[in-house]
Design a protein around this motif. Structure first.
Motif, PDB file in Angstrom:
ATOM      1  N   CYS A 109       0.829  -1.202   0.000  1.00 36.98           N
ATOM      2  CA  CYS A 109       0.000   0.000   0.000  1.00 36.98           C
ATOM      3  C   CYS A 109       0.859   1.246   0.000  1.00 36.98           C
ATOM      4  N   ASP A 112       2.828   1.760  -3.386  1.00 33.31           N
ATOM      5  CA  ASP A 112       2.679   0.755  -4.440  1.00 33.31           C
ATOM      6  C   ASP A 112       1.330   0.072  -4.233  1.00 33.31           C
ATOM      7  N   SER A 113       0.968  -0.784  -5.158  1.00 33.65           N
ATOM      8  CA  SER A 113      -0.326  -1.451  -5.064  1.00 33.65           C
ATOM      9  C   SER A 113      -0.267  -2.757  -5.833  1.00 33.65           C
ATOM     10  N   SER A 184      -1.379   3.531 -11.487  1.00 34.64           N
ATOM     11  CA  SER A 184      -0.874   3.924 -10.162  1.00 34.64           C
ATOM     12  C   SER A 184      -2.016   4.336  -9.231  1.00 34.64           C
ATOM     13  N   ARG A 187      -3.431   2.403  -6.112  1.00 41.52           N
ATOM     14  CA  ARG A 187      -3.093   2.769  -4.730  1.00 41.52           C
ATOM     15  C   ARG A 187      -4.306   3.325  -4.000  1.00 41.52           C
TER      16      ARG A 187
ATOM     17  N   THR B 105       1.996  10.525  -0.518  1.00 41.96           N
ATOM     18  CA  THR B 105       1.941   9.285   0.232  1.00 41.96           C
ATOM     19  C   THR B 105       1.705   9.634   1.697  1.00 41.96           C
TER      20      THR B 105
END
Lengths: 215, 215
Positions: A109, A112-113, A184, A187, B105
């Motif tokens: 998580c 990244d995913s 992306s 995410r 993030t």
């Protein structure tokens, strides 16, 4: 259309049933050639319902649904074989949930995913992340909710996303679909699962989804 | 009521203005005693609008809003002083976002959250996480959206949550508020920020929120 589904859990079987009802030929793939759940499903669902290995299902499908558990998805796709996924649309419905404790956490998580991991591992496949934000009953029948709610799509290939939007609309009845951007943004929809999980615990109805409301 | 607000960014100032308009006495706290934004705000907002240090604001407030950046929240609260937060309700609106890149993030997520970090650091304070899922304009005026949408509350103290629900309803006009559970559900609403961020990029309106729809 010939559709391959990877995964014999409730998500794969429910989507499979829906697609057979719509007249598609569906092969559900599993680790074993004759997974008992897949065999039972095929017996119930009629002559357009087939079963086989992950590899068989990927070979069979013009479009592939990944309905394996998130933790098992990359391995399932490896077993399906990159050559059988090449050039095809892969609709990724999985969530990278660690089910080993009651307090679900994600195995990947934030930076990244799973959607991105799959796209990186299979660069010649058109991965479109969608439907992971809802329970399977909502996936195939969003009209059962009291109001129109939103599905999301994430993917790098615009044409593939357009086809997936058509599938969501024409096959499943989604009327509002938000394109979040490239893969992306998986995410975003995967992280949402933590909110989905909290909502699931407090919502009186087991069937729910979110609607994005603007001013 | 005397309300302390920690943070002189747009969130703190907008909530401060709203509360002054409602007749509350509001002190906005900052790292410095006379933060220029806080001074300018106080001049505009009238005699019920005060400014000072984090410590001054925490001493002043019967209820405290944490409107500092997520990355600065624990330090701001340390500067406010545990003794000035003791026994009080702390409404935590912050998100642990790393703004250093365009691809936002979270600095903490999945297995922990800022809300939980704050509650652990200040065990004698009643932390209630809320409003972090919407833009500040929605926070103080949810009725501007086309439909009723949802606010969420997370916290360990039931009485404190009930008071915060009243504040959301009576001061800001929220009509649908979902209690997600204890402070660990901050994980859920903070992780949602990744979806919020993706939506912000694609929504035509800058003002939006989600509505949970059941069957």
């Amino acid at each position: 259309m010939n559709v391959g589904i990877l995964g014999t859990g409730i998500t794969g079987l429910t989507i499979g049933t829906k697609l057979v009802e719509l007249g598609h030929d569906v092969m559900i793939g599993s680790r074993e050639a004759a997974n008992p759940d897949a065999v039972a499903w095929a017996q119930d669902a009629g002559r357009k319902a087939l079963y086989g290995t992950f590899r068989n299902a990927a070979e069979f499908g013009e479009i592939i649904f990944n309905c394996a558990l998130g933790s098992a998805s990359l391995e399932a796709l490896d077993m399906a074989g990159a050559e059988n996924l090449k050039g095809k649309i892969l609709i990724d419905t999985a969530n990278p949930l660690d089910h080993s404790t009651d307090a679900w956490t994600l195995t990947v998580c934030n930076t990244d995913s799973l959607g991105q991991q799959i796209q990186r591992a299979f660069p010649d496949t058109k991965v479109v992340k969608t439907l992971n934000t809802v329970n399977v009953n909502v996936m195939v029948d969003p009209a059962k909710l009291a109001e129109q709610t939103d599905a999301f799509v994430s993917g790098n290939d615009l044409e593939a996303k357009a086809i997936v939007v058509s599938i969501l609309r024409d096959w499943f009845g989604w009327t509002s679909i938000i394109d979040l951007g490239d893969i992306s943004t998986s995410r975003a929809v995967e992280a949402y699962l933590l909110l989905w999980q909290s909502l699931r615990k407090v919502m009186p109805a087991k069937r729910f989804n979110i609607k994005v409301v603007a001013s």
